[in-house]
Design an enzyme around this catalytic site. Structure first.
Site, PDB file in Angstrom:
ATOM      1  N   ASP A 184       0.873  -1.166   0.000  1.00 33.13           N
ATOM      2  CA  ASP A 184       0.000   0.000   0.000  1.00 33.13           C
ATOM      3  C   ASP A 184       0.917   1.224   0.000  1.00 33.13           C
ATOM      4  OD1 ASP A 184      -2.058   1.809   0.068  1.00 33.13           O
ATOM      5  OD2 ASP A 184      -3.148   0.853   1.705  1.00 33.13           O
TER       6      ASP A 184
HETATM    7  C1  BGC Z   1      -4.926   3.405  -0.093  1.00 38.43           C
HETATM    8  C2  BGC Z   1      -4.969   2.395  -1.217  1.00 38.43           C
HETATM    9  C3  BGC Z   1      -4.787   3.086  -2.541  1.00 38.43           C
HETATM   10  C4  BGC Z   1      -3.488   3.872  -2.527  1.00 38.43           C
HETATM   11  C5  BGC Z   1      -3.198   4.583  -3.820  1.00 38.43           C
HETATM   12  C6  BGC Z   1      -3.721   4.314  -0.182  1.00 38.43           C
HETATM   13  O1  BGC Z   1      -3.865   5.397   0.680  1.00 38.43           O
HETATM   14  O2  BGC Z   1      -4.954   2.744   1.148  1.00 38.43           O
HETATM   15  O3  BGC Z   1      -6.196   1.716  -1.177  1.00 38.43           O
HETATM   16  O4  BGC Z   1      -4.814   2.153  -3.585  1.00 38.43           O
HETATM   17  O5  BGC Z   1      -3.539   4.817  -1.486  1.00 38.43           O
HETATM   18  O6  BGC Z   1      -4.013   5.674  -3.987  1.00 38.43           O
END
Ligand code: BGC
Length: 854
Positions: free
Chosen positions: A256
């Protein structure tokens, strides 16, 4: 036990050991063989936040012929993009219980991603699963029930990947609340630890990921927080052990965004791709990988074999989805996440001034019969759950009530939630609750191309010559506003989202399960005074999950209650499809509506204040999620899991339970690996080749694999993780995609008949629940464990459309896994061979007229 440590699991299993991926791995091997060290590092590491056009961009391997990959959110549509569809959220989708729609929606989202040049779509979400009903991001995923969530995720993935886009099963695993999901964001040294026992981990939280892997998902995203006090993106038990060995995952694990917390250690634990590439802060140019990985290879701390596997997994996934043969599809993003202008910076985050055409304004919404808005509308309509409908007040008659003494028939529409507010995109990433609620907030939201409000759609659905519709699109209404109506429709809502944004005092997770913006007061006011208390009230709720309805649900003039969840752009149209009966009310609750938040149990409560330096949540009731907790403790919910009314009536009959195999305790032995993973020579390149090429124009804060100086390759002391050199034996539960193939063999076929006994066409969701035998003991010479089970667990369902009087047969297959529990002692799925399984078929978790035994 919970609260302890996560056991070590090494070495990281190689990808490329299963038949269905063998072809892609062969091709990947040929390509990776030709990659330089720097190219390999580039493929594994993002170039940094906002350094490319997508939310995630990897470095290319130009000479070897592997492109930079575009990774883009998210689960309900293409984030930061124009002319896309704002689909209904995962929660709404789950509420349809319609597998055709799961796939259709997935396919449409995939098509849009493909059309925009996205390689890897960052969805679907199945973690949070939703053990905490107030959890901020539950709506991005499907349901707290692992089986419903697993089926919805798998179908969505199949839909997405049919378009050639790689799907991402996220967030692995147990990111069940937003508070303290990260240290930095919450001003703590470390993130929260979700503590879970091995059995609940397998039977509940990992279940949908196993289904996703069976559906051949190309990528898995590990989550921010810790699991059993080890960061999920550096947790060798989770990534090496469960995901890659036990579940046979052949694709790649990406972090993530900024969830990576270590360099070499996370690689050894099974992380394959670092996103967005930066280490501790957004766009800061400092990375755990990038040049650090180059150094770690050159100084010998990081095994070349692991890097090769990381790269091969990514390249193989790309081949597996056919992205090497793009046909007419764009091969790079044709939109920018950072500007809506046609021309913009190519490397936004670096401050570099180089401009280019970044937005090509490609419409990917589909057209005519293929318009994705049709899919969005159908999902939103079928994801609308009718929970109360007295005196048949619904469906509404477009002509009003013809016998009404007063003409015209007067309808009042009340509440901000029925109207446009300041427009659907008023706040960044939908991070506020205003106007009609059609999405939660955060990275899982998109820019709405348009939003059909309930008020507009209702107005259009009533016959204007017979019905007068008046809107009071605010939550501050006066008694006068309520006079002179025959019918009052009141709209209320409850919102939440991702933890980097807050709205009022809601920092991601909801603080309670009540309606927001004084919604409970609004409903009561309307119900008390509608038409000087002569009118009927219909309540429509848009919400991110369950809401407590107790303040007014039994109000005698609240005649109908509709839960429209998060409907996306077609909100009003879908709602009026249901309110006017153009489609049957066929949604069913994908969660339980309790009478209070406390009713969900202790493991279901969000931790709002840190309880330790590293905050700890113990999911001691992890096995008893949602309805399983209510059933276990005999708590009467307001509306149970699986419940929802239709406009017609159904009858179930003719339960038939046919065993097709004899029960046996354990699955067949794990099959031998049918294919050999690719191997490479471990020859290290000449260190000099790792230097920046002469005259290279470096961008600020951009993450490169190159070194500036050979002195950077110093031999630091590196402490390998505990038991790194102790090779773990392969899990007996593994051996195929999603686990040992023997787990997915059918043991029982269950059939039943469903008849439409009413007088209009409708859809019923037939649900099958299993109860495990009593007195199950897991034992051998050394141990004897008594195993407890939830009262019943959902194992299958089917949605069937029936004309009046029509009967159809539904068929369900129960596999070994469906009839097994996870034995922590044996580290395998165990099927009780003695005793009687209860098989119950019905229309909700508490309305199960057909009961039989196996
Ligand atoms: C989120 C993810 C997301 C990523 C990219 C993170 O803050 O938890 O779900 O895919 O950002 O935007």
């Amino acid at each position: 036990a919970t609260g302890g440590e996560s056991p070590p699991w090494y070495p990281s299993p190689h990808g490329g050991t299963l038949e269905t991926w063998a072809h892609s791995y062969q091709k990947a091997q040929v390509m990776v063989q030709n990659m330089s060290l720097l190219e390999k590092v580039n493929v594994t590491t993002g170039v940094g936040w906002s350094m490319g056009l997508c939310v995630g961009n990897t470095g290319p391997a130009i000479d070897a012929g592997f492109p930079s990959l575009c990774l883009q959110d998210g689960p309900l549509g293409i984030r930061f993009a124009d002319q896309i569809t704002a689909f209904p959220a995962g929660l709404t989708t789950a509420a349809t219980w319609n597998r055709t729609l799961f796939q259709e929606r997935g396919y449409a989202v995939g098509k849009e991603a493909r059309g925009k040049g996205v390689n890897v779509l960052l969805g679907p979400s199945m973690g949070p699963l939703g053990i905490a009903p107030a959890g901020g991001r539950n709506w991005e995923g499907f349901s707290p029930d692992p089986v419903l969530s697993g089926i919805a995720a798998a179908d969505t993935i199949k839909g997405i990947q049919r378009t050639g886009v790689m799907a991402t099963a996220k967030h692995f695993v147990l990111n069940e609340q937003e508070h303290f999901r990260q240290g930095r964001e919450w001003v703590l040294p470390d993130a929260i630890s979700s503590n879970i026992d091995d059995r609940a981990l397998h039977e509940v939280f990992v279940w949908p990921f196993a289904e996703s892997i069976r559906a051949d998902v190309a990528s898995v995203m590990c989550s921010y927080q810790m699991v059993n006090n080890s960061y999920a993106c550096g947790n060798s038990k989770l990534l090496n052990g469960i995901l890659k060995d036990e579940l046979g995952f052949q694709g790649f694990v990406q972090s993530d965004w900024l969830a990576q917390r270590s360099g070499i250690t996370s690689a050894l634990a099974g992380l394959d791709m670092s996103m967005p590439g930066d280490g501790y802060a957004w766009a800061d140019g400092d990375a755990f990988w990038g040049k650090q990985l180059t150094i770690a290879i050159l100084n010998g701390t990081m095994p070349m074999d692991r890097l090769n596997d990381m790269v091969t997994r990514i390249v193989a996934a790309w081949y597996q989805l056919g992205q090497d043969e793009p046909g007419d599809n764009p091969t790079s993003p044709n939109f920018s996440s950072w500007t809506n202008e046609e021309y913009g910076h190519l490397y936004e985050g670096s401050g570099d001034k180089q401009m280019g055409k970044v937005n090509h304004f490609v419409n990917v919404q589909g057209s005519g019969d293929e318009a994705h808005s049709n899919t969005a509308r159908r999902v939103a309509a079928e994801g609308t759950v009718l929970v109360k409908n007295e005196y048949g007040i619904l469906p509404l008659n477009p002509q009003g009530v013809l016998s009404a003494s007063r003409k015209p028939y007067r309808v009042g529409v009340f509440g901000e939630d029925a109207g446009p507010g300041k427009g659907p995109n008023a706040c960044p990433d939908r991070g506020c609750n205003q106007g009609t609620l059609a999405s939660g907030w955060g990275s899982g939201a998109v820019e709405f191309p348009y939003l059909v409000t309930p008020y507009d759609a209702l107005k259009e659905s009533f016959n204007a010559s017979k019905v007068e519709v008046q809107g009071f699109l605010t939550n501050e209404i006066t008694d006068k506003d309520l006079e002179n109506h025959d019918l009052c429709l009141v709209f209320v809502n409850s919102d939440s989202g991702e933890g980097y944004l807050k709205w009022g005092d809601i920092r991601g997770d909801r603080n309670d399960l009540y309606l927001q913006k004084y919604g409970d007061e609004l409903v009561q006011k309307v119900a008390n005074n509608c038409g000087q208390d002569k009118g009927d009230t219909v309540v429509v709720i848009h919400a991110v999950g369950p809401v407590v309805l107790e303040d007014w649900i039994e109000h005698p003039r609240v005649k109908a209650v509709v839960l429209a969840h998060l409907p996306g752009e077609e909100s009003g149209n879908a709602l009026s499809d249901v309110l006017f009966g153009r489609v049957d009310a066929s949604g069913r609750l994908p969660y339980t509506i309790g009478k209070s938040l406390e009713d969900y149990g202790e493991s279901a409560q969000v931790l709002y204040f840190p309880n330790a330096v590293v905050p700890q949540v113990n999911f001691t009731d992890g096995l008893y999620i949602d309805y399983r907790y209510f059933d276990k403790h005999d708590i009467t919910p307001r509306y149970e899991f699986g419940f929802g009314l239709s406009y017609t009536t159904f009858e179930l009959s003719g339960l038939l339970i046919s065993p097709v195999r004899d029960r046996s305790m354990l699955p067949a032995p794990r099959p031998q690996e049918p294919v050999q993973a690719p191997t490479y020579s471990d020859e290290k390149p000449d260190a000099k080749s790792a230097l920046f090429p002469p005259g290279f124009r470096k961008l600020r804060k951009y993450i490169y694999p190159y070194l500036s100086d050979l002195s950077e390759i110093k031999q630091d002391y590196f402490e390998y993780p505990k038991d790194y050199h102790k090779k773990q034996p392969p899990s007996p539960a593994g051996g195929g995609l999603g686990g040992n193939p023997s787990l997915y063999e059918t043991f029982v076929i269950v059939t039943a008949n469903v008849t439409n006994t009413g007088n209009r066409t409708g859809q019923e969701v037939v649900q099958l629940y299993v109860s495990f035998p009593d007195n199950v003991v897991d034992s051998d010479d050394k141990f004897r464990d008594t195993i407890e089970f939830p009262v019943r667990v959902l194992r299958a369902f089917d949605k069937v459309e029936l004309d009046p009087g029509e009967t159809k047969k539904v068929e369900f297959l129960l596999t070994r896994k469906d009839l097994s529990f996870w034995s922590t002692r044996r580290q395998n799925w165990v099927m009780p061979v003695d005793g009687v399984f209860g098989i119950q078929v019905g229309r909700s978790s508490r309305d199960l007229p057909l009961r039989g035994e196996y």
